[in-house]
Scaffold this active site. Sequence first.
Site, PDB file in Angstrom:
ATOM      1  N   GLU A  80      36.448 -21.958   3.605  1.00 20.32           N
ATOM      2  CA  GLU A  80      35.366 -22.898   3.879  1.00 20.32           C
ATOM      3  C   GLU A  80      34.078 -22.592   3.099  1.00 20.32           C
ATOM      4  OE1 GLU A  80      34.680 -23.302   8.085  1.00 20.32           O
ATOM      5  OE2 GLU A  80      36.689 -24.069   8.463  1.00 20.32           O
TER       6      GLU A  80
ATOM      7  N   GLU B  67      43.695 -24.245   9.753  1.00 11.77           N
ATOM      8  CA  GLU B  67      42.925 -24.132  10.996  1.00 11.77           C
ATOM      9  C   GLU B  67      42.867 -25.486  11.677  1.00 11.77           C
ATOM     10  OE1 GLU B  67      39.041 -22.333  11.023  1.00 11.77           O
ATOM     11  OE2 GLU B  67      39.609 -20.831   9.519  1.00 11.77           O
TER      12      GLU B  67
HETATM   13  C1  FCB Z   1      36.029 -22.322  11.244  1.00  8.40           C
HETATM   14  C2  FCB Z   1      36.079 -20.881  10.778  1.00  8.40           C
HETATM   15  C3  FCB Z   1      36.777 -19.967  11.750  1.00  8.40           C
HETATM   16  C4  FCB Z   1      36.397 -20.295  13.172  1.00  8.40           C
HETATM   17  C5  FCB Z   1      36.618 -21.762  13.457  1.00  8.40           C
HETATM   18  C6  FCB Z   1      36.311 -22.154  14.888  1.00  8.40           C
HETATM   19  O1  FCB Z   1      34.967 -22.957  10.627  1.00  8.40           O
HETATM   20  O2  FCB Z   1      36.717 -20.786   9.533  1.00  8.40           O
HETATM   21  O3  FCB Z   1      36.472 -18.651  11.410  1.00  8.40           O
HETATM   22  O4  FCB Z   1      35.099 -19.909  13.395  1.00  8.40           O
HETATM   23  O5  FCB Z   1      35.811 -22.520  12.602  1.00  8.40           O
END
Ligand code: FCB
Length: 458
Positions: A185, A365
């Site tokens: 990210e 994620e």
């Molecule tokens: C993302 C991050 C991860 C975690 C999630 C909830 O942005 O990459 O580390 O904090 O959010």
Amino acid sequence: MLAAACDPDSPDADPDPERRLGLRFPDGFRWGAATSAYQIEGAAKEDGRGASIWDTFSHTPGRTRNGDTGDVAADHYHRWASDLDLMKDLGLQTYRFSISWPRVQADGTGKANQRGLDFYRRLVDGLLERGIEPMATLFHWDLPQALQDAGGWENRDVAYRFGDYAAEVFEALGATVPVWLTINEPKTVVQNGYLGGHHAPGLRDASAAYLVAHHLQLAHGLAVRALRASSTARIGPAFNLHPCYPVDDTPEAAAATHLYDGYENRLYLDSVLRGAYPQDVLDDLGPESRMVRGIRDGDLAVISSPVDLVAVQYYTPYYVAPGGRTEMRWPTSEAFWQQIFPDGLFDMLTRITRDYGPIPLTITENGLPCPDELGADGTVDDPGRVEFLRDHFAAAHRAIGAGVPLESYHVWSLMDNFEWAEGYEQRWGLVYVDYPTQRRIPKRSARWYQGVIRDNTV
Ligand code: FCB
């Protein structure tokens, strides 16, 4: 107020979240979970690990909720073997973790610290022994503090330091990790670290922020090139992508949404997959911006070095009004910024395939924080998370049906952990961590997920 998304008494809650939808995923689709180094490892001073910007930030009074730090976190550095056993028990087929740069190079440069590398060697071997595919991220925000002292990502040289670090890691582990992700990210570093200032390094400097974006993209490309020089493993970026929708059908809302999308998505996707930054964003930043002045000949060729896959992280959509304000449309979770909208995942996945071609995708994620509590009977009941995951898995299934080459899905997160500025208050795990004892308790969602994985069916 209890967030509607996790409240089993909410009128919107599904009374039977475990209801099967009968959606079978393609053979070979892989299910897993994700974590990151600073959020779970602890052992902040062991085996030659140097300080990272998150050590500094979390130890600065007022920066994190309750002053929480990652000093101990989920103590995974010591408990990795039993954590891997738990993953195997849950049936995980792939595990996405990150490597701590300051464990490998305490001050961000020079010869690798063997004891730091050994930890990841044990972890990777342990995964392979248990039949779980390792997917390693090179950088999940824990920049060595020494490099921050030298200017951090504002300093172009840090991108080259990252390339060197990547080469050290690939030399040690490149042959045994089949999939690498470069930078987690980059947008969050830009927006939370340099615009909002609620993440390390805690700055609020719009002129620096997009120069940082460019250097993060450059660092990504340098790491891709380093891998090609030493290994046949696959590699790609890990982007948090946000579908952007206009709040109404006025041309003003459409224009604002397009530019918003440029900053949220195209800045990162276009530079890696098309070799150009989006012109509307460059125009908006202006020719005198530090970013635009910081782009040198050849940089975009490095940034767009061919990748093997793109890792997508999806949490929330944005609804954009004329002028660029955003509005909320859907129930939120305990994370104030998260609106629950599974169709957004479908929209984002299909849009990538439509706009950038059939590059393989993985979801690295997606998840939900819930106010989980350890019950008197020793269980943790999180029906809201089950419902959330079921609906997002269904959206991914629909995207595959629409032709998206999606390979795998990693739930955020394997276990509760240090949620950055929110400290330990937000629980995102499939597995509950009782921090005082470090006991792990699989939540109802983990047991449900075990069944999904076994049947490859939601
Ligand atoms: C993302 C991050 C991860 C975690 C999630 C909830 O942005 O990459 O580390 O904090 O959010």
